[in-house]
Motif scaffolding. Structure first.
Motif, PDB file in Angstrom:
ATOM      1  N   SER A 190     -17.698  35.342 -29.736  1.00  0.00           N
ATOM      2  CA  SER A 190     -18.977  34.894 -30.211  1.00  0.00           C
ATOM      3  C   SER A 190     -19.692  34.876 -28.822  1.00  0.00           C
ATOM      4  O   SER A 190     -18.917  34.827 -27.759  1.00  0.00           O
ATOM      5  N   HIS A 191     -20.571  34.211 -28.824  1.00  0.00           N
ATOM      6  CA  HIS A 191     -21.432  33.919 -27.311  1.00  0.00           C
ATOM      7  C   HIS A 191     -20.976  32.414 -26.511  1.00  0.00           C
ATOM      8  O   HIS A 191     -20.590  32.556 -25.919  1.00  0.00           O
ATOM      9  N   PRO A 192     -21.272  31.509 -27.655  1.00  0.00           N
ATOM     10  CA  PRO A 192     -20.952  30.573 -26.664  1.00  0.00           C
ATOM     11  C   PRO A 192     -19.655  30.719 -26.309  1.00  0.00           C
ATOM     12  O   PRO A 192     -19.266  29.952 -24.918  1.00  0.00           O
ATOM     13  N   GLU A 193     -18.036  31.211 -27.015  1.00  0.00           N
ATOM     14  CA  GLU A 193     -17.094  31.444 -26.770  1.00  0.00           C
ATOM     15  C   GLU A 193     -16.614  31.957 -25.343  1.00  0.00           C
ATOM     16  O   GLU A 193     -16.477  31.716 -24.360  1.00  0.00           O
ATOM     17  N   HIS A 194     -18.126  32.968 -25.371  1.00  0.00           N
ATOM     18  CA  HIS A 194     -18.268  34.423 -23.890  1.00  0.00           C
ATOM     19  C   HIS A 194     -18.892  33.029 -22.882  1.00  0.00           C
ATOM     20  O   HIS A 194     -17.910  33.094 -21.742  1.00  0.00           O
ATOM     21  N   LEU A 195     -20.028  32.365 -22.976  1.00  0.00           N
ATOM     22  CA  LEU A 195     -20.195  31.312 -21.776  1.00  0.00           C
ATOM     23  C   LEU A 195     -18.911  31.086 -21.860  1.00  0.00           C
ATOM     24  O   LEU A 195     -18.838  29.968 -20.591  1.00  0.00           O
ATOM     25  N   SER A 196     -18.128  29.852 -22.264  1.00  0.00           N
ATOM     26  CA  SER A 196     -17.322  28.512 -21.739  1.00  0.00           C
ATOM     27  C   SER A 196     -15.907  29.282 -21.521  1.00  0.00           C
ATOM     28  O   SER A 196     -15.493  29.112 -19.975  1.00  0.00           O
ATOM     29  N   THR A 197     -16.203  30.711 -21.416  1.00  0.00           N
ATOM     30  CA  THR A 197     -14.684  31.757 -20.936  1.00  0.00           C
ATOM     31  C   THR A 197     -14.749  31.577 -19.747  1.00  0.00           C
ATOM     32  O   THR A 197     -13.822  31.541 -18.488  1.00  0.00           O
ATOM     33  N   ILE A 198     -17.012  32.725 -19.570  1.00  0.00           N
ATOM     34  CA  ILE A 198     -16.759  32.662 -17.749  1.00  0.00           C
ATOM     35  C   ILE A 198     -16.534  31.248 -17.305  1.00  0.00           C
ATOM     36  O   ILE A 198     -15.813  30.928 -15.852  1.00  0.00           O
TER      37      ILE A 198
ATOM     38  N   SER B 109     -14.563  28.222 -16.932  1.00  0.00           N
ATOM     39  CA  SER B 109     -13.331  28.476 -17.522  1.00  0.00           C
ATOM     40  C   SER B 109     -12.876  29.005 -16.468  1.00  0.00           C
ATOM     41  O   SER B 109     -11.747  28.427 -15.498  1.00  0.00           O
ATOM     42  N   SER B 110     -12.632  30.307 -17.124  1.00  0.00           N
ATOM     43  CA  SER B 110     -12.555  31.112 -15.572  1.00  0.00           C
ATOM     44  C   SER B 110     -12.381  31.081 -14.089  1.00  0.00           C
ATOM     45  O   SER B 110     -12.089  30.942 -13.707  1.00  0.00           O
ATOM     46  N   LEU B 111     -13.439  30.779 -13.641  1.00  0.00           N
ATOM     47  CA  LEU B 111     -14.442  30.491 -12.533  1.00  0.00           C
ATOM     48  C   LEU B 111     -13.237  29.497 -11.794  1.00  0.00           C
ATOM     49  O   LEU B 111     -13.400  28.903 -10.880  1.00  0.00           O
ATOM     50  N   ARG B 112     -13.602  27.955 -12.636  1.00  0.00           N
ATOM     51  CA  ARG B 112     -13.045  27.075 -12.415  1.00  0.00           C
ATOM     52  C   ARG B 112     -11.376  27.305 -12.389  1.00  0.00           C
ATOM     53  O   ARG B 112     -11.458  26.546 -11.292  1.00  0.00           O
ATOM     54  N   GLU B 113     -11.015  27.888 -12.778  1.00  0.00           N
ATOM     55  CA  GLU B 113      -9.686  28.084 -12.410  1.00  0.00           C
ATOM     56  C   GLU B 113      -9.229  28.896 -11.632  1.00  0.00           C
ATOM     57  O   GLU B 113      -7.962  28.701 -10.466  1.00  0.00           O
ATOM     58  N   LEU B 114      -9.905  29.881 -11.010  1.00  0.00           N
ATOM     59  CA  LEU B 114     -10.549  30.867  -9.397  1.00  0.00           C
ATOM     60  C   LEU B 114     -10.319  29.920  -8.661  1.00  0.00           C
ATOM     61  O   LEU B 114      -9.636  30.018  -7.465  1.00  0.00           O
ATOM     62  N   SER B 115     -11.319  28.519  -9.084  1.00  0.00           N
ATOM     63  CA  SER B 115     -12.108  28.222  -7.970  1.00  0.00           C
ATOM     64  C   SER B 115      -9.828  27.177  -7.107  1.00  0.00           C
ATOM     65  O   SER B 115     -10.503  27.186  -6.283  1.00  0.00           O
TER      66      SER B 115
ATOM     67  N   CYS C 282     -28.867  26.340 -15.259  1.00  0.00           N
ATOM     68  CA  CYS C 282     -27.585  26.907 -15.296  1.00  0.00           C
ATOM     69  C   CYS C 282     -27.610  28.265 -15.286  1.00  0.00           C
ATOM     70  O   CYS C 282     -28.441  28.688 -15.665  1.00  0.00           O
ATOM     71  N   TRP C 283     -26.221  28.750 -14.635  1.00  0.00           N
ATOM     72  CA  TRP C 283     -26.649  30.340 -14.940  1.00  0.00           C
ATOM     73  C   TRP C 283     -26.371  30.399 -16.114  1.00  0.00           C
ATOM     74  O   TRP C 283     -26.765  32.409 -16.182  1.00  0.00           O
ATOM     75  N   CYS C 284     -25.985  30.326 -17.475  1.00  0.00           N
ATOM     76  CA  CYS C 284     -26.203  31.256 -18.706  1.00  0.00           C
ATOM     77  C   CYS C 284     -27.231  31.373 -18.723  1.00  0.00           C
ATOM     78  O   CYS C 284     -27.675  31.956 -20.025  1.00  0.00           O
ATOM     79  N   GLY C 285     -28.386  30.685 -18.599  1.00  0.00           N
ATOM     80  CA  GLY C 285     -29.722  31.639 -18.885  1.00  0.00           C
ATOM     81  C   GLY C 285     -30.277  30.615 -20.040  1.00  0.00           C
ATOM     82  O   GLY C 285     -31.204  30.393 -20.775  1.00  0.00           O
ATOM     83  N   SER C 286     -29.874  29.368 -20.118  1.00  0.00           N
ATOM     84  CA  SER C 286     -29.920  28.596 -21.020  1.00  0.00           C
ATOM     85  C   SER C 286     -31.646  27.162 -20.841  1.00  0.00           C
ATOM     86  O   SER C 286     -32.255  26.814 -21.286  1.00  0.00           O
ATOM     87  N   GLY C 287     -32.067  27.357 -19.528  1.00  0.00           N
ATOM     88  CA  GLY C 287     -33.233  26.832 -18.461  1.00  0.00           C
ATOM     89  C   GLY C 287     -32.971  25.619 -18.815  1.00  0.00           C
ATOM     90  O   GLY C 287     -33.472  24.824 -17.745  1.00  0.00           O
ATOM     91  N   ARG C 288     -31.939  24.619 -18.763  1.00  0.00           N
ATOM     92  CA  ARG C 288     -31.316  23.149 -18.137  1.00  0.00           C
ATOM     93  C   ARG C 288     -30.709  23.614 -16.847  1.00  0.00           C
ATOM     94  O   ARG C 288     -29.745  24.740 -16.446  1.00  0.00           O
ATOM     95  N   GLY C 289     -30.489  22.122 -16.672  1.00  0.00           N
ATOM     96  CA  GLY C 289     -29.612  22.177 -15.451  1.00  0.00           C
ATOM     97  C   GLY C 289     -28.743  22.687 -15.493  1.00  0.00           C
ATOM     98  O   GLY C 289     -27.802  22.493 -15.955  1.00  0.00           O
TER      99      GLY C 289
ATOM    100  N   HIS D 113     -23.759  23.668 -18.329  1.00  0.00           N
ATOM    101  CA  HIS D 113     -22.025  24.040 -17.880  1.00  0.00           C
ATOM    102  C   HIS D 113     -21.483  23.187 -16.531  1.00  0.00           C
ATOM    103  O   HIS D 113     -20.101  23.269 -16.619  1.00  0.00           O
ATOM    104  N   GLY D 114     -21.832  22.549 -15.927  1.00  0.00           N
ATOM    105  CA  GLY D 114     -21.584  21.541 -15.331  1.00  0.00           C
ATOM    106  C   GLY D 114     -20.944  20.251 -15.551  1.00  0.00           C
ATOM    107  O   GLY D 114     -20.878  19.645 -14.636  1.00  0.00           O
ATOM    108  N   VAL D 115     -21.445  20.470 -16.519  1.00  0.00           N
ATOM    109  CA  VAL D 115     -20.907  18.726 -17.389  1.00  0.00           C
ATOM    110  C   VAL D 115     -19.042  19.052 -17.050  1.00  0.00           C
ATOM    111  O   VAL D 115     -18.309  19.881 -16.940  1.00  0.00           O
ATOM    112  N   ASN D 116     -18.514  18.167 -16.429  1.00  0.00           N
ATOM    113  CA  ASN D 116     -17.637  17.882 -16.277  1.00  0.00           C
ATOM    114  C   ASN D 116     -16.309  18.532 -14.649  1.00  0.00           C
ATOM    115  O   ASN D 116     -15.772  18.802 -14.872  1.00  0.00           O
ATOM    116  N   ALA D 117     -17.268  19.324 -14.293  1.00  0.00           N
ATOM    117  CA  ALA D 117     -17.089  20.052 -12.777  1.00  0.00           C
ATOM    118  C   ALA D 117     -16.449  19.489 -12.176  1.00  0.00           C
ATOM    119  O   ALA D 117     -16.295  17.894 -12.099  1.00  0.00           O
TER     120      ALA D 117
END
Length: 339
Positions: A249-257, A259-265, A323-330, A335-339
């Motif tokens: 699904s698209h929401p799961e795709h965004l969530s995976t992006i 989480s993957s970036l946070r793991e790499l970081s 946000c990078w996801c295109g939602s238009g929100r900060g 996706h930066g919540v609890n970063a």
């Protein structure tokens, strides 16, 4: 082939011609490909031909991702083969337009510096720093570091005292040799010294400087994760149903992006980014690789290729940035919540 490869190891003219042919085949990537071609032409000493490529790109300015960068490169190139007045006019126009990308500022400032226009170079570096780094910001974006370092270097050559931006440059500088030592105008005299201790100290500084340069070159583009906008993902999965296992699904795709970036970081990987795919571009890439678009092993290769062509957006964005996801929100409220 990287544009900074030594001339004795590559035919830069032939490489430029190859990149031009590739740009004709993939017009959606023409900007990145022709910029690399122009870099090869400059290295080959074919500066008028490089300027012609910059003009070719600027003729389609409305379709470009970064017109200020191309103008800056054109100005630097023009000055190198005697067109100083035109180069200065372009530089002045760039300063007036105040681009929000650090790269054009660095290029025009270094062009001024290389022609002994140190005061003007210092002003250009400073203008870029003031525009792109907030007052009191302790951890500026990595892309702005060359502005800080270049400004520090020029001010050292001018004999100016340290200010807050110079102190910030010292803070973000990671080499074991300080910026004050690396940018010391007296270093040139050390190279002509008969004192072994002075020569050894200068060799140590040069090694540190070369190490910093090699570190920057070792990853010329970000480690990028592939992002599909909702409509593109829907079209992709409809055309290639086997990819639905990769993208439930698209929401799961965004969530995976995220989480993957946070793991790499968290693992210590720096210089991270996100590239946005399109179905036509992906299909063209698959065709160029002689592979079916349904092959999941092609996806990371596609992401790396987009990053190499300058399509990556740095991650993470600032909390207040969109946000990078295109939602238009900060980012901080998305996706930066609890970063």
């Amino acid at each position: 082939m990287r544009p900074d490869t030594p001339a004795e190891n590559v035919d830069h003219s032939a490489e430029a011609a190859r990149l031009e042919r590739t740009a004709d085949l993939y017009p959606e990537d023409a900007e990145a490909l022709l910029l690399r071609a122009a870099a090869h032409l400059e290295l080959a000493g074919e500066r008028p031909a490089a300027s012609a490529l910059y003009d070719r790109l600027l003729a389609t300015e409305d379709d470009l991702d970064n017109p200020p960068l191309i103008r800056a490169l054109k100005a630097s190139n023009l000055w190198e083969y005697g067109h100083e007045a035109e180069a200065r006019a372009i530089i002045e126009g760039l300063r007036t337009s105040a681009p929000r990308d650090p790269a054009p500022w660095v290029i025009v400032a270094e062009a001024l510096e290389s022609h002994d226009e140190l005061e003007a170079a210092q002003e250009a570096f400073t203008a870029g720093v003031r525009l792109l780094i907030a007052d009191g910001e302790a951890d500026p974006a990595r892309s702005t570091h060359p502005l800080l370092f270049g400004r520090h270097r020029v001010r050292r050559m001018l004999g100016l005292p340290h200010d807050e931006w110079d102190s910030l440059a010292d803070t973000v500088h990671s080499s074991p040799v300080s910026l004050d030592e690396l940018h010391d105008p007296k270093r040139v005299w050390s190279l002509g010294s008969d004192n072994p201790a002075e020569l050894e100290a200068e060799i140590t500084r040069l090694r540190a400087e070369l190490g910093t340069y090699r570190e920057a070159l070792s990853r010329p583009f970000p480690v990028a994760v592939l992002h599909w906008p909702a409509l593109e993902l829907s079209e992709l999965v409809e055309a290639y149903p086997s990819l639905s296992a990769e993208y439930p699904s698209h929401p799961e795709h965004l969530s995976t992006i995220e989480s993957s970036l946070r793991e790499l970081s968290a693992s210590g990987t720096g210089n991270l980014g996100i590239v946005t795919g399109t179905v036509p571009s992906y299909e063209a890439f698959a065709a160029s690789e002689g592979t079916s678009p349904s092959d999941t092993s092609l996806l990371p290769q596609y992401a790396t290729t987009l990053a190499a062509r300058g399509r990556a957006v740095a991650w993470p964005p600032r909390e207040s940035a969109t946000c990078w996801c295109g939602s238009g929100r900060g980012y901080g409220g998305c996706h930066g919540v609890n970063a």
